[in-house]
Scaffold this active site. Structure first.
Site, PDB file in Angstrom:
ATOM      1  N   GLU A 132     -17.734  -2.533  18.681  1.00  0.00           N
ATOM      2  CA  GLU A 132     -18.319  -2.545  20.025  1.00  0.00           C
ATOM      3  C   GLU A 132     -17.682  -3.618  20.902  1.00  0.00           C
ATOM      4  OE1 GLU A 132     -21.880  -1.668  17.211  1.00  0.00           O
ATOM      5  OE2 GLU A 132     -19.879  -2.573  17.105  1.00  0.00           O
TER       6      GLU A 132
ATOM      7  N   CYS B 215     -25.349  -3.946  15.267  1.00  0.00           N
ATOM      8  CA  CYS B 215     -26.061  -5.019  14.556  1.00  0.00           C
ATOM      9  C   CYS B 215     -26.937  -5.807  15.519  1.00  0.00           C
ATOM     10  CB  CYS B 215     -25.059  -5.925  13.848  1.00  0.00           C
ATOM     11  SG  CYS B 215     -23.882  -6.752  14.938  1.00  0.00           S
TER      12      CYS B 215
ATOM     13  N   CYS C  59     -24.038  -7.112  18.189  1.00  0.00           N
ATOM     14  CA  CYS C  59     -23.401  -6.129  19.066  1.00  0.00           C
ATOM     15  C   CYS C  59     -24.421  -5.491  20.009  1.00  0.00           C
ATOM     16  CB  CYS C  59     -22.705  -5.060  18.233  1.00  0.00           C
ATOM     17  SG  CYS C  59     -21.241  -5.683  17.379  1.00  0.00           S
TER      18      CYS C  59
ATOM     19  N   ALA D   8      -3.528  12.052 -23.736  1.00  0.00           N
ATOM     20  CA  ALA D   8      -2.473  11.365 -24.492  1.00  0.00           C
ATOM     21  C   ALA D   8      -2.143  12.182 -25.730  1.00  0.00           C
ATOM     22  CB  ALA D   8      -2.933   9.963 -24.896  1.00  0.00           C
TER      23      ALA D   8
ATOM     24  N   ALA E  86      -1.252  12.620 -29.795  1.00  0.00           N
ATOM     25  CA  ALA E  86      -1.957  12.098 -30.963  1.00  0.00           C
ATOM     26  C   ALA E  86      -1.490  10.687 -31.321  1.00  0.00           C
ATOM     27  CB  ALA E  86      -1.769  13.034 -32.154  1.00  0.00           C
TER      28      ALA E  86
ATOM     29  N   TRP F 256       4.723   9.660 -18.710  1.00  0.00           N
ATOM     30  CA  TRP F 256       3.771   9.887 -17.631  1.00  0.00           C
ATOM     31  C   TRP F 256       3.318  11.334 -17.710  1.00  0.00           C
ATOM     32  CZ3 TRP F 256       1.961   5.903 -14.877  1.00  0.00           C
ATOM     33  CH2 TRP F 256       2.713   4.753 -14.815  1.00  0.00           C
TER      34      TRP F 256
ATOM     35  N   ASP G 185      -0.457   0.010 -21.399  1.00  0.00           N
ATOM     36  CA  ASP G 185       0.424   0.416 -20.298  1.00  0.00           C
ATOM     37  C   ASP G 185       1.122  -0.761 -19.618  1.00  0.00           C
ATOM     38  OD1 ASP G 185      -0.549   2.930 -20.853  1.00  0.00           O
ATOM     39  OD2 ASP G 185      -1.937   2.985 -19.150  1.00  0.00           O
TER      40      ASP G 185
ATOM     41  N   LEU H 283      -2.237  -2.885 -12.046  1.00  0.00           N
ATOM     42  CA  LEU H 283      -3.415  -2.383 -11.329  1.00  0.00           C
ATOM     43  C   LEU H 283      -3.501  -2.903  -9.897  1.00  0.00           C
ATOM     44  CD1 LEU H 283      -6.167  -2.528 -14.101  1.00  0.00           C
ATOM     45  CD2 LEU H 283      -4.816  -0.567 -13.390  1.00  0.00           C
TER      46      LEU H 283
ATOM     47  N   ARG I  17       0.461  -0.688  -4.634  1.00  0.00           N
ATOM     48  CA  ARG I  17       1.905  -0.832  -4.443  1.00  0.00           C
ATOM     49  C   ARG I  17       2.274  -0.371  -3.034  1.00  0.00           C
ATOM     50  NH1 ARG I  17       1.511   0.811  -9.956  1.00  0.00           N
ATOM     51  NH2 ARG I  17       1.887   3.013  -9.504  1.00  0.00           N
TER      52      ARG I  17
END
Length: 364
Positions: A55, A78, A87, A165, A167, A173, A203, A207, A210
């Protein structure tokens, strides 16, 4: 009674609000448009906590033309003094004639008080225009305000026959590079990324979001330093995380959950981690309202069993890995069809060579 123009302006305000989805947390995404008749004279969105609200930006742009105008806001203005002034008071001082809100603010500090303040000042207020669309902007904020728990998205990747995955444990990937780039947008919108010591170690995952894998449209709109890196929350009950992992070589906050970690209050007497207690603590103590989960079948199954998942994002690759591989939800341990979780598809689309399914548990 809302007019077609009201809906048009609120849709514009919602589009503006979306520009803050990578930067505003823990504040909600909010957009505002100010119209004098059918001419837009001001607009803006909230960019970051502690900076001016939507606002304020719109009123600054409108200047004196805000007097007698209509303000369209995606969330109730608010009414309290925080890091910025209310606001609602700004709209009153600008002498707008009408305020159209998409929805009320569930924050107990607001919760209708902003609307009451406007009406007491003689300003007409209408609530409920494009309410569902506005709700989708801030699902994490609303859930935390209403329940004390964060909004949880569970991401999984699998072959077409539901395997995550081989066995022998190999999984990189399964999905294509476009699917992995798609994940970056989801990560960037979350307040935290949750994973386990095993997943991170297997892996060697950082995390992080990127930057170079985000779409050009996002890179053109933001500076790299503007985008927040979500807090990385790692379950490590047995303190096995190695300091040599890529996780610890990248910038950004990390919270380790375990007896010797940053968070231990959610550990039960048997040393097991209570996921519901952890989520409540993350919401209350760490102001996290949106969690993105990337982990294996064991944690995924536990989250589903405890009904802690709000939304699943599943990437299916056009590959077949066979019945001797590891299933995407191998830990569910179901024995009756009545126990089978039912889902409702929200979106199904192709991303690169893969199919992305967004679904919600029907029990919610």
């Amino acid at each position: 009674m809302a007019t077609p123009f009201d809906f048009q302006m609120m849709a514009r305000a919602i589009t503006l609000a979306k520009k803050g989805r990578f930067t505003t947390a823990p504040n909600p995404n909010v957009g505002c448009v100010i119209a004098q008749g059918e001419e837009v004279v001001g607009e803006g969105f909230h960019f970051r906590a502690g900076e001016p609200h939507a606002e304020v930006h719109a009123l600054r742009m409108a200047g004196e033309r805000a007097q007698g105008a209509t303000a369209y806001v995606t969330l109730e203005p608010c009414s309290h003094f925080g890091r910025t002034p209310p606001c609602a008071l700004g709209l009153i001082d600008a002498k707008v004639a009408k305020v159209v809100c998409a929805m009320r603010d569930p924050n107990p500090q607001v919760a209708g008080k902003g609307i009451d303040m406007l009406r007491q000042a003689g300003i007409e207020v209408e609530v409920g225009v494009l309410e569902q669309e506005a709700y989708q902007l801030n699902r994490g904020f609303f859930k935390r305000m209403e329940s004390g728990m964060p909004f949880v998205q569970l991401k999984m990747a699998a072959s077409l026959d539901g395997q995550s995955a081989l066995a022998n444990g190999q999984s990189q990937w399964i999905t294509s590079p476009p699917a992995r780039r798609d994940v970056q947008q989801f990560r960037a919108q979350a307040g935290a990324i949750l994973s386990t010591q095993k997943t991170v170690s297997d892996d060697d995952a950082s995390l992080t979001v990127r930057w170079h894998e985000l779409p050009q449209s996002i890179q053109a709109q933001y500076q790299q330093q503007d985008l927040r890196q979500p807090v990385r929350v790692i379950l490590d009950r047995q303190a096995k995380l190695s300091p040599q992992l890529k996780l610890f070589q990248t910038q950004g906050e990390i919270l380790v959950v375990g007896e010797k970690g940053d968070i231990s209050a959610s550990l039960g007497p048997n040393g097991q981690i209570s996921l519901s207690a952890l989520f409540a603590e993350l919401a209350k103590a760490h102001n996290i309202q949106h969690i993105w989960v990337e982990a294996g079948a064991s944690l995924a199954s536990s989250l589903l069993q405890e009904q802690l998942v709000d939304e699943l994002i599943i990437y299916l690759a056009p590959k077949l890995m066979g019945g001797d591989s590891r299933g995407i939800f191998a830990g569910l341990g179901l024995t009756k069809m009545t126990e089978v979780p039912e889902l409702e598809f929200q979106d199904v689309r192709q991303v690169g060579a893969d199919i992305r399914i967004i679904a919600t548990p029907k029990t919610r």
